[in-house]
Design a protein around this motif. Structure first.
Motif, PDB file in Angstrom:
ATOM      1  N   ARG A   5      12.554 -31.417 -27.254  1.00  0.00           N
ATOM      2  CA  ARG A   5      12.507 -32.025 -28.594  1.00  0.00           C
ATOM      3  C   ARG A   5      11.080 -32.055 -29.128  1.00  0.00           C
ATOM      4  N   LEU A   6      10.103 -32.323 -28.251  1.00  0.00           N
ATOM      5  CA  LEU A   6       8.703 -32.326 -28.674  1.00  0.00           C
ATOM      6  C   LEU A   6       8.287 -30.941 -29.163  1.00  0.00           C
ATOM      7  N   LEU A  12       8.952 -27.111 -35.980  1.00  0.00           N
ATOM      8  CA  LEU A  12       9.429 -27.456 -37.318  1.00  0.00           C
ATOM      9  C   LEU A  12       8.273 -27.726 -38.269  1.00  0.00           C
ATOM     10  N   LEU A  13       7.285 -28.489 -37.811  1.00  0.00           N
ATOM     11  CA  LEU A  13       6.132 -28.784 -38.663  1.00  0.00           C
ATOM     12  C   LEU A  13       5.284 -27.543 -38.896  1.00  0.00           C
ATOM     13  N   GLN A  14       5.242 -26.674 -37.909  1.00  0.00           N
ATOM     14  CA  GLN A  14       4.463 -25.445 -38.052  1.00  0.00           C
ATOM     15  C   GLN A  14       5.096 -24.506 -39.068  1.00  0.00           C
ATOM     16  N   LEU A  24      13.089 -35.217 -39.854  1.00  0.00           N
ATOM     17  CA  LEU A  24      13.017 -34.745 -38.471  1.00  0.00           C
ATOM     18  C   LEU A  24      14.150 -35.335 -37.641  1.00  0.00           C
ATOM     19  N   ALA A  25      14.448 -36.610 -37.858  1.00  0.00           N
ATOM     20  CA  ALA A  25      15.520 -37.261 -37.106  1.00  0.00           C
ATOM     21  C   ALA A  25      16.865 -36.605 -37.408  1.00  0.00           C
ATOM     22  N   GLU A  26      17.131 -36.306 -38.680  1.00  0.00           N
ATOM     23  CA  GLU A  26      18.397 -35.669 -39.041  1.00  0.00           C
ATOM     24  C   GLU A  26      18.472 -34.264 -38.461  1.00  0.00           C
ATOM     25  N   ARG A  27      17.352 -33.543 -38.501  1.00  0.00           N
ATOM     26  CA  ARG A  27      17.347 -32.167 -37.999  1.00  0.00           C
ATOM     27  C   ARG A  27      17.573 -32.121 -36.489  1.00  0.00           C
ATOM     28  N   LEU A  28      17.016 -33.082 -35.767  1.00  0.00           N
ATOM     29  CA  LEU A  28      17.097 -33.086 -34.299  1.00  0.00           C
ATOM     30  C   LEU A  28      18.203 -34.001 -33.779  1.00  0.00           C
ATOM     31  N   GLU A  29      18.914 -34.663 -34.717  1.00  0.00           N
ATOM     32  CA  GLU A  29      20.041 -35.523 -34.363  1.00  0.00           C
ATOM     33  C   GLU A  29      19.643 -36.647 -33.412  1.00  0.00           C
ATOM     34  N   VAL A  30      18.549 -37.333 -33.763  1.00  0.00           N
ATOM     35  CA  VAL A  30      18.106 -38.508 -33.013  1.00  0.00           C
ATOM     36  C   VAL A  30      17.786 -39.593 -34.031  1.00  0.00           C
ATOM     37  N   SER A  31      17.391 -40.762 -33.552  1.00  0.00           N
ATOM     38  CA  SER A  31      17.044 -41.868 -34.445  1.00  0.00           C
ATOM     39  C   SER A  31      15.611 -41.707 -34.943  1.00  0.00           C
ATOM     40  N   VAL A  32      15.314 -42.384 -36.057  1.00  0.00           N
ATOM     41  CA  VAL A  32      13.947 -42.373 -36.589  1.00  0.00           C
ATOM     42  C   VAL A  32      12.988 -43.007 -35.591  1.00  0.00           C
TER      43      VAL A  32
END
Length: 325
Positions: A5-6, A12-14, A24-32
């Motif tokens: 995930r890291l 993604l930022l690059q 980012l949370a929605e894209r990676l399906e995790v919490s904020v």
């Protein structure tokens, strides 16, 4: 899982620039909250990552920073070389670009992944066009692709199947689709979004005005809906047919997937002679006559009566041609 995930956050930022924690949370399906913890970990690892607050805020890498870490697994590296479309890329004028990109990717991969990716190229080849069909020339494809990418309007002279056959249209191109070796343009004309075969564009003139592509337009979803609607329009009637065991087996080789699926869903138990009765969609009586004659003596049309009579008459004419002297 967390390490992956890291890496994903970095990539993604690059590739996308500034992104909010929510995005980012929605894209990676995790919490904020998870994103906040991951960003802190990246800071601790010395990654030049900063964030701004406010409605236009978000996380961003320091200008000029590029990670050399790809995070590719062996399966991911192989899939990239399976996803290439050399023919369509060449038609778009990108053949040399695709080749160069693959060479750079190969050079960047570790030796083990490079060997596996090379084996993929040696063992798999995609040839998209179907059999027995010449590739239609698409001289205007690069100009259409440029208009799609840069969101500028087009004035085209287009040849369609109904009268008047040649029409002039102002188009706002939303996307391109390649299916069975044919290119299709999805574009707005007036108040409607329509589909145009690129090979049927006779003349093309880029217009100076720009347009804004709707942010919520989903090309893949539109195309699936278009195919479903097209199939429904195309197959307006139904025919009941008896098929011999050989006819049932040959159906998949001679008919379209929609007909084969309908036959399987409607198949009744075999009768005393081993024949199976099915109900299938037909485009028209004229078209269906030729389709069922391809099955020869392995198919008997039951209904509609007009189709049965037309097939019977055609079979009679064929029998006369081959009658014994």
């Amino acid at each position: 899982m967390r390490a992956s995930r890291l890496v994903s956050i970095l990539l993604l930022l690059q590739t996308r620039g500034r992104m909010t924690a929510q995005a980012l949370a929605e894209r990676l399906e995790v919490s904020v909250r998870t994103i906040y913890r991951d960003v802190e970990s990246l800071h601790a690892a010395g990654i030049p990552l900063y964030g701004d607050a406010g409605p236009r805020g978000g996380y961003q890498l320091l200008d000029g920073y590029r990670t050399r870490l790809t995070g590719l697994t062996p399966d991911e590296a192989e899939s990239l070389f399976l996803a290439g479309l050399p023919g369509p890329a060449a038609e778009l004028g990108l053949g040399a670009v695709v080749t160069a990109a693959q060479l750079k990717l190969m050079a960047a991969l570790p030796e083990e992944l490079r060997d596996r990716a090379g084996r993929i190229q040696q063992r798999f080849h995609l040839d998209a066009p179907s059999w027995y069909r010449d590739q239609a020339p698409v001289p205007h494809l690069p100009a259409v692709a440029d208009a799609v990418w840069n969101e500028h309007a087009l004035q085209v002279r287009y040849r369609r199947w109904k009268a008047p056959q040649e029409v002039d249209r102002r188009l706002e191109p939303y996307g391109l689709v390649v299916k069975a070796g044919r290119w299709y343009l999805v574009a707005r004309s007036g108040e409607q979004v329509r589909t145009y075969r690129v090979s049927q564009i006779l003349r093309l003139r880029p217009l100076p005005e720009r347009f804004t592509r709707p942010a919520d337009f989903d090309l893949a979803a539109y195309w699936q809906g278009y195919l479903a609607e097209f199939e429904a329009r195309l197959r307006w009637g139904r025919a009941v047919v008896r098929l011999s065991p050989d006819g049932l087996r040959r159906l998949a080789d001679l008919m379209t997937p929609g007909v084969v699926t309908a036959a399987g869903a409607s198949a009744e138990p075999p009768d005393a002679e081993g024949w199976t009765r099915v109900t299938v969609p037909i485009e028209s009586i004229d078209h269906a006559v030729g389709e069922f004659l391809r099955l020869g003596a392995d198919a008997e049309v039951i209904s509609p009566p007009e189709l049965r009579e037309r097939v019977r008459a055609a079979a009679g004419r064929i029998a006369l041609l081959y009658r014994a002297e």
